[in-house]
Write a protein that holds these residues in place. Structure first.
Motif, PDB file in Angstrom:
ATOM      1  N   TRP A  53      81.042 -21.353  28.577  1.00  0.00           N
ATOM      2  CA  TRP A  53      80.597 -22.745  28.380  1.00  0.00           C
ATOM      3  C   TRP A  53      81.485 -23.459  27.370  1.00  0.00           C
ATOM      4  O   TRP A  53      81.933 -24.587  27.580  1.00  0.00           O
ATOM      5  CB  TRP A  53      79.135 -22.799  27.921  1.00  0.00           C
ATOM      6  N   ASN A  54      81.743 -22.778  26.271  1.00  0.00           N
ATOM      7  CA  ASN A  54      82.608 -23.356  25.236  1.00  0.00           C
ATOM      8  C   ASN A  54      83.750 -22.376  24.974  1.00  0.00           C
ATOM      9  O   ASN A  54      83.510 -21.242  24.567  1.00  0.00           O
ATOM     10  CB  ASN A  54      81.815 -23.559  23.942  1.00  0.00           C
ATOM     11  N   GLY A  55      84.956 -22.839  25.206  1.00  0.00           N
ATOM     12  CA  GLY A  55      86.123 -21.990  24.945  1.00  0.00           C
ATOM     13  C   GLY A  55      86.394 -21.976  23.441  1.00  0.00           C
ATOM     14  O   GLY A  55      86.932 -22.934  22.886  1.00  0.00           O
ATOM     15  N   THR A  56      86.031 -20.887  22.812  1.00  0.00           N
ATOM     16  CA  THR A  56      86.064 -20.856  21.348  1.00  0.00           C
ATOM     17  C   THR A  56      87.483 -20.991  20.786  1.00  0.00           C
ATOM     18  O   THR A  56      87.676 -21.516  19.699  1.00  0.00           O
ATOM     19  CB  THR A  56      85.450 -19.526  20.833  1.00  0.00           C
ATOM     20  N   THR A  57      88.469 -20.514  21.542  1.00  0.00           N
ATOM     21  CA  THR A  57      89.820 -20.525  20.969  1.00  0.00           C
ATOM     22  C   THR A  57      90.615 -21.781  21.316  1.00  0.00           C
ATOM     23  O   THR A  57      91.714 -21.966  20.799  1.00  0.00           O
ATOM     24  CB  THR A  57      90.614 -19.267  21.410  1.00  0.00           C
ATOM     25  N   SER A  58      90.076 -22.642  22.184  1.00  0.00           N
ATOM     26  CA  SER A  58      90.774 -23.913  22.448  1.00  0.00           C
ATOM     27  C   SER A  58      89.927 -25.106  22.009  1.00  0.00           C
ATOM     28  O   SER A  58      90.413 -26.239  21.971  1.00  0.00           O
ATOM     29  CB  SER A  58      91.119 -24.062  23.935  1.00  0.00           C
TER      30      SER A  58
ATOM     31  N   LEU B 199      93.021 -30.479  19.981  1.00  0.00           N
ATOM     32  CA  LEU B 199      93.686 -29.737  21.050  1.00  0.00           C
ATOM     33  C   LEU B 199      93.061 -30.129  22.396  1.00  0.00           C
ATOM     34  O   LEU B 199      93.744 -30.230  23.413  1.00  0.00           O
ATOM     35  CB  LEU B 199      93.542 -28.229  20.781  1.00  0.00           C
ATOM     36  N   ALA B 200      91.759 -30.393  22.400  1.00  0.00           N
ATOM     37  CA  ALA B 200      91.069 -30.835  23.629  1.00  0.00           C
ATOM     38  C   ALA B 200      91.608 -32.210  24.022  1.00  0.00           C
ATOM     39  O   ALA B 200      91.553 -33.142  23.224  1.00  0.00           O
ATOM     40  CB  ALA B 200      89.563 -30.914  23.386  1.00  0.00           C
ATOM     41  N   SER B 201      92.106 -32.320  25.263  1.00  0.00           N
ATOM     42  CA  SER B 201      92.740 -33.592  25.633  1.00  0.00           C
ATOM     43  C   SER B 201      91.703 -34.683  25.923  1.00  0.00           C
ATOM     44  O   SER B 201      91.988 -35.858  25.756  1.00  0.00           O
ATOM     45  CB  SER B 201      93.665 -33.384  26.834  1.00  0.00           C
ATOM     46  N   GLN B 202      90.499 -34.294  26.356  1.00  0.00           N
ATOM     47  CA  GLN B 202      89.479 -35.289  26.722  1.00  0.00           C
ATOM     48  C   GLN B 202      88.347 -35.297  25.696  1.00  0.00           C
ATOM     49  O   GLN B 202      87.771 -34.239  25.431  1.00  0.00           O
ATOM     50  CB  GLN B 202      88.875 -34.963  28.092  1.00  0.00           C
ATOM     51  N   PRO B 203      87.984 -36.482  25.168  1.00  0.00           N
ATOM     52  CA  PRO B 203      86.926 -36.515  24.149  1.00  0.00           C
ATOM     53  C   PRO B 203      85.629 -35.846  24.586  1.00  0.00           C
ATOM     54  O   PRO B 203      84.998 -35.143  23.794  1.00  0.00           O
ATOM     55  CB  PRO B 203      86.716 -38.014  23.917  1.00  0.00           C
ATOM     56  N   GLU B 204      85.239 -35.982  25.850  1.00  0.00           N
ATOM     57  CA  GLU B 204      83.950 -35.417  26.279  1.00  0.00           C
ATOM     58  C   GLU B 204      83.985 -33.889  26.365  1.00  0.00           C
ATOM     59  O   GLU B 204      82.950 -33.246  26.540  1.00  0.00           O
ATOM     60  CB  GLU B 204      83.469 -36.041  27.598  1.00  0.00           C
TER      61      GLU B 204
END
Ligand SMILES: Cc1ncc(COP(=O)(O)O)c(C=O)c1O
Length: 383
Positions: free
Chosen positions: A140-145, A293-298
């Motif tokens: 659900w949540n990629g902890t390393t990215s 690092l996440a390209s999309q705010p959502e």
């Protein structure tokens, strides 16, 4: 100039995560140490962890929840080894842990009717193309990215396969559509700030049906076995653990769950995490050198917040120098005693990773942010 305020607790590790505010070893004083975990009081505590977790998380009545060996890895691998092979498999990955589950499915289990959907750090795979007639494995949540799925809208109510979700850095911080998740796994060491070593596994009625009907053509070690002679071992879901748990860790998990309930339950822990993310996002907005690092705010995680260095000076460095620079920034913060364990994960792009789960105080994050500016400027100046 060094900032003059310091976080009271410099604990921003993404696992084991900060203990809950006010935690002291004294919370463990009632632990049933020295007793058998099968004794009446110890078993009652194991069951209490299961029941409190279910209540706090709003797990549907017809789903079953267990404490299992080997932390989140044990829980997810138990599910993969017990369930997969009955139909095709779609396995999604966008960072290190998801990639490990890809490796499990493709290289270890050698499932031939399997497709991997892999995205780069910062991105998500195309969720709209996933085939839910197959079993679907994802994190659900990629902890390393620091990238999470934004919601469960991409998962159909009606699906042929099972959805198997590693939610270890998401539960207690993000809304999960439990009815759409046939298997959910987590550990106590993340958002709860509990101890590592023990996993939690929640399974839907469809998963029970699969477990009872499908016998995989592979040997299963005892610590993976959820059935006996084709029937679910119900006791595992009532506190009769497969092997011996630590009653100290169990006491600590109970303390964490009671704390969550005392501050207002899952809405409040979620609110705390989201408020922490919002604070960091406001700071990033103003920053001349940091970006998500996440390209999309959502898709930005509200637990494992991953930042990269968005500075032309940094971008011009060779890859090795970039990695060394990022390490030095984290090191400086640690030397100052203002932030421990905030270097990015070993396989992730160089940057910083700051845990923002509910056990991290908003005020401590506020105090930390000027230190990030200071440490980055110091390292840049000295280079
Ligand atoms: C998404 C994810 N999956 C699995 C793990 C492994 O968890 P554990 O060490 O509790 O087994 C982690 C740990 O950080 C994680 O973040």
């Amino acid at each position: 100039m060094k900032p003059n305020q310091r976080p009271k607790r410099p604990h921003y590790s993404s696992g084991p995560c900060a203990k809950r505010p006010g935690w002291t070893p004294a919370v463990l004083s009632d632990a049933d140490v020295g007793r058998s975990h099968r004794s009446k009081p110890a078993r009652a505590k194991l069951l209490e962890v299961i029941e409190r977790s279910r209540r706090v998380l709003g797990i549907p009545d017809d789903h079953r929840t267990a404490i299992v060996p080997a932390s989140d890895t044990g829980a997810i691998e138990m599910a993969l080894w017990s369930l997969l092979g009955a139909r095709g498999v779609e396995v999604l990955a966008w960072e290190s842990f998801g990639s490990q589950w890809v490796d499990d499915v493709i290289a270890q289990l050698e499932l031939h009717d399997a497709r991997a959907w892999v995205a780069d750090y910062g991105e998500l795979p195309d969720l709209d193309n996933v085939n839910f007639n197959s079993d679907v494995v994802f994190t659900w949540n990629g902890t390393t990215s620091g990238v999470r799925v934004p919601d469960g809208d991409w998962i159909p109510e009606d699906r042929g396969g099972l959805t198997i979700c590693d939610a270890t850095s998401a539960v207690f911080a993000m809304e999960l559509p439990w009815e759409k998740l046939d298997v959910v796994t987590w550990s106590w060491q993340k958002v709860l700030g509990g101890e590592a070593g023990h996993g939690m596994l929640s399974i839907s009625p469809r998963t029970v049906e699969r477990l009872e009907k499908f016998k995989p053509e592979r040997p299963l070690p005892k610590i993976f076995r959820l059935t006996k002679r084709g029937k679910l071992i119900e006791g595992i879901f009532r506190g009769d653990t497969i092997n011996t748990p630590s009653m100290l860790c169990v006491e600590d998990a109970l303390d964490a769950l009671r704390w969550v309930e005392s501050i207002g339950g899952r809405d409040e822990v979620r609110r705390r995490s989201e408020a922490n993310l919002a604070l960091i996002a406001d700071w990033v907005e103003q920053s001349a050198w940091a970006s998500f690092l996440a390209s999309q705010p959502e898709t930005r995680s509200c637990t494992s917040v991953c930042l990269q260095f968005a500075d032309p000076w940094f971008s011009a460095l060779e890859a090795e120098a970039q990695a060394a620079t990022a390490k030095r920034v984290a090191q400086k913060l640690e030397e100052e005693g203002v932030a421990f364990d905030v270097g990015s994960y070993r396989d992730a792009p160089p940057g910083l990773r700051i845990w923002a789960g509910a056990t991290v105080e908003h005020g401590d994050l506020e105090a930390l942010l000027p230190w990030l500016d200071w440490a980055y400027a110091e390292v840049k100046r000295a280079s």
